[in-house]
Design a protein around this motif. Structure first.
Motif, PDB file in Angstrom:
ATOM      1  N   ASP A 332       0.815  -1.227   0.000  1.00 49.00           N
ATOM      2  CA  ASP A 332       0.000   0.000   0.000  1.00 49.00           C
ATOM      3  C   ASP A 332       0.846   1.273   0.000  1.00 49.00           C
ATOM      4  O   ASP A 332       0.360   2.343   0.334  1.00 49.00           O
ATOM      5  N   GLU A 411      -9.792   5.175  -5.851  1.00 48.86           N
ATOM      6  CA  GLU A 411      -9.761   3.875  -5.173  1.00 48.86           C
ATOM      7  C   GLU A 411      -9.838   4.013  -3.659  1.00 48.86           C
ATOM      8  O   GLU A 411     -10.101   3.045  -2.956  1.00 48.86           O
ATOM      9  N   LYS A 412      -9.623   5.219  -3.166  1.00 46.36           N
ATOM     10  CA  LYS A 412      -9.674   5.442  -1.703  1.00 46.36           C
ATOM     11  C   LYS A 412     -11.089   5.763  -1.233  1.00 46.36           C
ATOM     12  O   LYS A 412     -11.380   5.675  -0.025  1.00 46.36           O
ATOM     13  N   LYS A 415     -13.248   4.184   1.794  1.00 52.05           N
ATOM     14  CA  LYS A 415     -12.394   3.550   2.806  1.00 52.05           C
ATOM     15  C   LYS A 415     -12.089   4.525   3.956  1.00 52.05           C
ATOM     16  O   LYS A 415     -12.209   5.735   3.801  1.00 52.05           O
ATOM     17  N   TYR A 417      -9.310   5.970   6.752  1.00 51.39           N
ATOM     18  CA  TYR A 417      -7.867   6.114   6.962  1.00 51.39           C
ATOM     19  C   TYR A 417      -7.574   6.914   8.233  1.00 51.39           C
ATOM     20  O   TYR A 417      -8.380   7.748   8.645  1.00 51.39           O
ATOM     21  N   ASP A 455      -9.927   9.049  12.597  1.00 50.90           N
ATOM     22  CA  ASP A 455     -10.406   8.120  11.568  1.00 50.90           C
ATOM     23  C   ASP A 455     -11.280   8.898  10.610  1.00 50.90           C
ATOM     24  O   ASP A 455     -12.319   9.437  11.003  1.00 50.90           O
ATOM     25  N   LYS A 457     -13.323   8.872   6.911  1.00 46.02           N
ATOM     26  CA  LYS A 457     -13.820   8.102   5.771  1.00 46.02           C
ATOM     27  C   LYS A 457     -13.782   8.990   4.532  1.00 46.02           C
ATOM     28  O   LYS A 457     -14.280  10.124   4.560  1.00 46.02           O
TER      29      LYS A 457
END
Ligand code: SAH
Ligand code: SF4
Ligand code: F3S
Length: 471
Positions: A332, A411-412, A415, A417, A455, A457
Motif C-alpha cells: 500500500d 480507489e480510496k 475507505k 484512513y 479516523d 472516511k
C-alpha cells in the motif's frame, strides 16, 4: 576545513552575545518609539529553505523582533531565496524593486537576503550594482551569523555581504520557531554530491555532510516532548546518510532508531535518489510502524539517453524495477516523483518514454517542472530545446499524470484512513490533514481537532486532494 565537526560552543556563545546586543538595540527602539520592531520572512524553494527559515525566525524572536502579519508592516524583511529554477530568482528581483518604495515609507526598514541564490557570484554582482537598498546578504552556510550581521550593519550603517564558498562546521542548537505545532522538519544531512547535470543545488549547498545520529535523535526526542507527532527527515539524498561520519550508521538504521522514540507517531523523509536506494531501506520502511508508507522517488525523465545526460545513473528499466520491488514489499505504499520536461535534447519520443514510466509506475503524485537553464551547470552548455516544444510536452506529461493520480484517489473513496489533522482551511469550517501515504484530505471540523490522529472516511476526491468525514 574539518568535515562533519560541530561548531564550537565558544562560537555559539559569541553568537548568543550578538543576539543580546541586537535585543538591547531593539529595546532602545521600543523605549523611544513605543512599538516593537517587526520582522517578516519570505521563503522560496524547498523544505530545506523552509526549515532554515524556522531557524531565522527563532533567532529574530530572540533578538526581540515581533512577527509581522504582512511584509508591508515589517521593519526587518528577509528573503530566503532559491535558485533551482529561473522563475524563483525573478520573483526575488521583482519583490526587491517593490521594497525600494517601502524603504522610502519606513526609514527603519532593513532588507536582508540569504539562501541559495546568494551563493552565486553573478547574483551578488547584480545586487551590488542594481539593488543598493539591500542591507544584509548572507548565504546557505552561515545563517547562524544573522545576529552578528545585523549588529555590524547597525554599527557601520553600510551594507554587509558575508558569503562563504564552502561549508564550515555543522551548527547545532540554533533557536527555531516551528511553522506547525504537531509536525517538524529535521535536517539529517546537508549538501549534495550527485551533480545531476541540470541542477544548481550542489554548487550552492556544498558537499554532502551528515549530522551525527545522537544529535538527530536528541533533537527529535525534544520535539516529541514539545508535542510534535510527525517528523520529516530532510536531506537532498537521504540514502547516503552516514557517509563520512565517525560512527557506522546507514539511513535505514537511523530510521529504526527514530522509530523507537516515544511520542513520535509518524516519520517521513525526503528525498531518496533511485540510484542508491537499498533493500535495507525498503525493509526498514516495511518494518517500522511509524515510518509512513510513502516514498518520494524522483525519476526526472523516462528516456535512457536523457537520464544518462542528466547524470542520474539509472535507466528507465532500473527505475521501474525498483518501484516494483518497493510495491512488492510494501503493497500500500504511495510513490511520488519529480519530473523535468524540456531537458536539452529531449524530443517528443523521449517524452513518450516519460509518459510510459508514468503509466507503468502509477505515481500517486508528482511535481512537474519545465527545465530551467542554470548558469554553471553542465546542461547549460548542451543544446537547448525550444520553449514551445517544452511547454507542449509539459502539457502532454500532465495529461498523462492527472488521470493516473485521480484513479488512485478514486480507489480510496469509501475507505477509512488514519489522518493527522494539521491545519484549518482558509474557509475555517474545514480541517486539512494527511493520510499516512501523504495524500491531502479536507474534512469538516474545528480547531480542537488539530494534532489529533482521526479516523476519516473518504467520501469524494479530486486530482489533488480527497474529501472526507470523521467517523
Ligand atoms: N535532491 C532532490 C531534489 C532537489 S531539487 C532530488 O534529487 O530528488 C527538486 C526538484 O527540482 C528536482 O527533483 C528536479 O525535478 C527539479 N529541478 C532541479 N533542477 C532543475 C532545473 N534546472 N530545471 C527544472 N527543474 C529542476
Ligand atoms: Fe540536484 Fe541531483 Fe542533488 Fe537532487 S540529487 S539536489 S537533483 S544534484
Ligand atoms: Fe532548495 Fe532551491 Fe536551494 S530547491 S536547496 S532552496 S536552490
Amino acid at each position: 576545513m574539518v568535515r562533519n565537526e560541530k561548531m564550537s560552543s565558544a562560537e555559539l556563545e559569541r553568537q548568543r552575545g550578538f543576539m543580546n546586543k541586537v535585543r538591547e538595540i531593539n529595546e532602545e527602539f521600543y523605549n523611544k518609539k513605543g512599538r516593537r520592531k517587526k520582522m517578516h520572512i519570505t521563503t522560496f524553494g524547498c523544505q530545506m529553505n523552509a526549515h532554515d527559515s524556522e531557524k531565522l525566525h527563532g533567532m529574530l524572536i530572540k533578538m526581540g523582533y515581533e512577527p509581522a502579519e504582512d511584509e508591508k508592516d515589517a521593519d526587518f524583511v528577509i528573503y530566503n531565496t532559491c535558485c533551482v529554477r529561473e522563475n524563483a530568482e525573478n520573483k526575488v528581483y521583482g519583490n526587491l524593486g517593490y521594497l525600494k518604495h517601502q524603504k522610502k515609507r519606513n526609514p527603519y526598514l532593513k532588507i536582508a537576503l540569504c539562501g541559495c541564490m546568494m551563493q552565486q557570484e553573478t547574483v551578488l554582482q547584480t545586487i551590488k550594482e542594481k539593488y543598493r537598498h539591500v542591507d544584509i546578504v548572507f548565504g546557505t552556510f552561515n545563517i547562524y551569523k544573522l545576529a552578528e550581521l545585523i549588529y555590524i550593519n547597525h554599527e557601520t550603517n553600510a551594507p554587509v555581504f558575508d558569503i562563504w564558498k564552502e561549508h564550515g562546521e555543522i551548527v547545532e542548537d540554533l533557536p527555531s520557531v516551528r511553522h506547525f505545532k504537531y509536525k517538524a522538519s529535521v535536517n539529517i544531512m546537508f549538501g549534495c554530491n550527485n551533480f545531476c547535470s541540470y541542477c544548481i543545488v550542489p554548487y550552492v549547498r556544498g558537499r554532502e555532510r551528515s549530522r551525527c545520529s545522537e544529535d538527530i535523535l536528541d533533537e527529535i526526542k525534544a520535539l516529541a516532548k514539545d508535542g510534535v507527532k510527525e517528523v520529516m527527515l530532510l536531506g537532498q539524498n537521504v540514502n547516503s546518510y552516514g557517509k563520512g561520519l565517525d560512527e557506522n550508521i546507514t539511513f535505514a538504521q537511523l530510521l529504526r532508531k527514530v522509530n523507537e522514540i516515544e511520542g513520535i507517531e509518524r516519520i517521513r523523509f525526503m528525498t531518496s535518489h533511485p540510484k542508491d536506494l537499498s533493500d535495507e531501506l525498503i525493509y526498514a520502511i516495511r518494518d517500522c510502524k511509524k515510518v509512513c508508507n510513502h516514498i518520494h522517488l524522483p525519476v526526472q525523465a523516462g528516456n535512457n539517453e536523457i537520464l544518462m545526460n542528466m547524470n542520474r545513473k539509472y535507466t528507465k528499466e532500473q527505475y521501474l524495477a525498483l518501484v516494483d520491488k518497493i510495491r512488492a514489499e510494501i503493497p500500500d505504499i504511495a510513490v511520488t516523483t519529480d519530473i523535468i520536461v524540456g531537458f536539452p535534447g529531449e524530443d517528443d519520443a523521449c517524452v513518450d518514454d516519460t509518459i510510459d514510466v508514468i503509466n507503468k509506475a502509477r505515481f500517486n503524485g508528482a511535481f512537474t517542472f519545465i527545465y530551467s537553464k542554470r548558469t554553471g551547470t553542465p546542461a547549460a552548455s548542451m543544446e537547448q530545446v525550444s520553449e514551445q516544444d517544452a511547454k507542449r510536452n509539459f502539457n502532454r506529461v500532465l495529461d498523462a499524470l492527472n488521470p493516473v493520480i485521480l484513479q488512485l484517489n478514486k480507489e480510496k473513496v469509501g475507505k477509512v484512513y488514519k489522518v493527522l489533522a494539521e491545519d484549518v482551511s482558509s474557509d475555517a469550517e474545514f480541517i486539512t490533514g494527511r493520510l499516512e501515504d501523504n495524500s491531502l484530505v479536507h474534512f469538516r471540523g474545528d480547531e480542537s481537532m488539530l494534532g489529533e490522529m482521526l479516523d476519516i472516511k473518504i467520501t469524494d476526491c479530486k486530482t489533488f486532494y480527497l474529501i472526507g468525514e470523521r467517523i
